[in-house]
Design an enzyme around this catalytic site. Structure first.
Site, PDB file in Angstrom:
ATOM      1  N   LYS A 200       0.972  -1.197  -0.018  1.00 59.00           N
ATOM      2  CA  LYS A 200      -0.092   0.023  -0.334  1.00 59.00           C
ATOM      3  C   LYS A 200       0.971   1.014   0.093  1.00 59.00           C
ATOM      4  O   LYS A 200       2.165   1.127   0.164  1.00 59.00           O
ATOM      5  CB  LYS A 200      -0.802  -0.039   1.182  1.00 59.00           C
TER       6      LYS A 200
ATOM      7  N   TYR B 115     -12.224  -2.586  -2.569  1.00 60.49           N
ATOM      8  CA  TYR B 115     -12.719  -2.393  -1.143  1.00 60.49           C
ATOM      9  C   TYR B 115     -14.420  -2.353  -1.215  1.00 60.49           C
ATOM     10  O   TYR B 115     -14.779  -1.873   0.092  1.00 60.49           O
ATOM     11  CB  TYR B 115     -12.067  -1.295  -0.222  1.00 60.49           C
TER      12      TYR B 115
ATOM     13  N   ASN C 284      -1.569  -0.105   7.447  1.00 60.79           N
ATOM     14  CA  ASN C 284      -0.895  -1.271   7.706  1.00 60.79           C
ATOM     15  C   ASN C 284      -0.147  -2.085   6.638  1.00 60.79           C
ATOM     16  O   ASN C 284       0.032  -3.084   6.632  1.00 60.79           O
ATOM     17  CB  ASN C 284      -1.961  -2.090   8.422  1.00 60.79           C
TER      18      ASN C 284
ATOM     19  N   HIS D 139      -1.841  -5.324   1.727  1.00 61.41           N
ATOM     20  CA  HIS D 139      -3.255  -5.971   1.517  1.00 61.41           C
ATOM     21  C   HIS D 139      -2.959  -7.670   1.197  1.00 61.41           C
ATOM     22  O   HIS D 139      -1.885  -7.858   0.314  1.00 61.41           O
ATOM     23  CB  HIS D 139      -4.151  -5.381   0.565  1.00 61.41           C
TER      24      HIS D 139
ATOM     25  N   GLU E 111      -9.730 -10.678  -7.198  1.00 59.49           N
ATOM     26  CA  GLU E 111      -8.680  -9.704  -7.011  1.00 59.49           C
ATOM     27  C   GLU E 111      -7.675  -9.558  -7.984  1.00 59.49           C
ATOM     28  O   GLU E 111      -7.173  -8.456  -8.455  1.00 59.49           O
ATOM     29  CB  GLU E 111      -8.204  -9.525  -5.658  1.00 59.49           C
TER      30      GLU E 111
END
Ligand code: IDP
Ligand code: MG
Length: 148
Positions: A9, A49, A112, A115, A126
């Site tokens: 990310k 998402y 964080n 993913h 995905e």
């Protein structure tokens, strides 16, 4: 062999942890199938998402994911989905044990670093959201018989 989607990310890129995290997966024995560097559009982030639409953190999460570049990777290997999830740790870096990626490098819930798909079905969806079929490179590493 199973495939899974990993996103490094925008915080991972800003913090210059891309090489460190890729090295962990390589050393684990996962093999690269596809990798690209891009800044996610709002549309792509919304689709990725979609399951979180309506949650209090949804808008902030979309802003975060579209705020800078992301590295998208398809990894392949035995039990790749659960292997990657275990290596990531828990969603909240503060609650992730040392030895996990989020436990070693993060303390935030939102920022964080990474993913990873949470099931083989979601992984397939995905992978096709982030990559075209022609982007996926099938190959047999020479050490495959040793890695398993
Ligand atoms: P996961 O990435 O561990 O699978 P999910 O529950 O699927 O976690 O949430 C997707 C992402 O949304 C998380 O990785 C994190 O960036 C963000 N997120 C999840 N819960 C919260 C929250 O309570 N506050 C802020 N951001 C959150
Ligand atoms: Mg998730």
């Amino acid at each position: 062999m199973q495939r899974t989607l990993v996103l490094l990310k925008p915080d991972c890129i800003q913090r210059r942890l891309v090489g460190t995290l890729i090295q962990r997966f390589e050393q684990k024995g996962l093999r690269l199938v596809a990798m690209k560097f891009l800044q996610a559009s709002r549309d792509l982030a919304e689709k990725h998402y979609a399951v979180h639409k309506g949650k209090p953190f949804y808008e902030s999460l979309l802003s975060f994911l579209t705020s800078g570049p992301t590295v998208a990777i398809v990894w392949e290997g035995r039990e790749a989905v659960s292997v990657v999830r275990e290596m990531m740790g828990k969603t909240d870096g503060a609650k992730s044990p040392p030895g996990t990626i989020r436990g070693d490098y993060g303390i935030s819930v939102q920022n964080n670093l990474i993913h990873g798909s949470d099931s083989p079905e979601n992984a397939a969806a995905e992978v096709s959201l982030w990559f075209a079929p022609a982007d996926l490179v099938c190959h047999q590493p020479t050490d495959a018989a040793w890695i398993g």
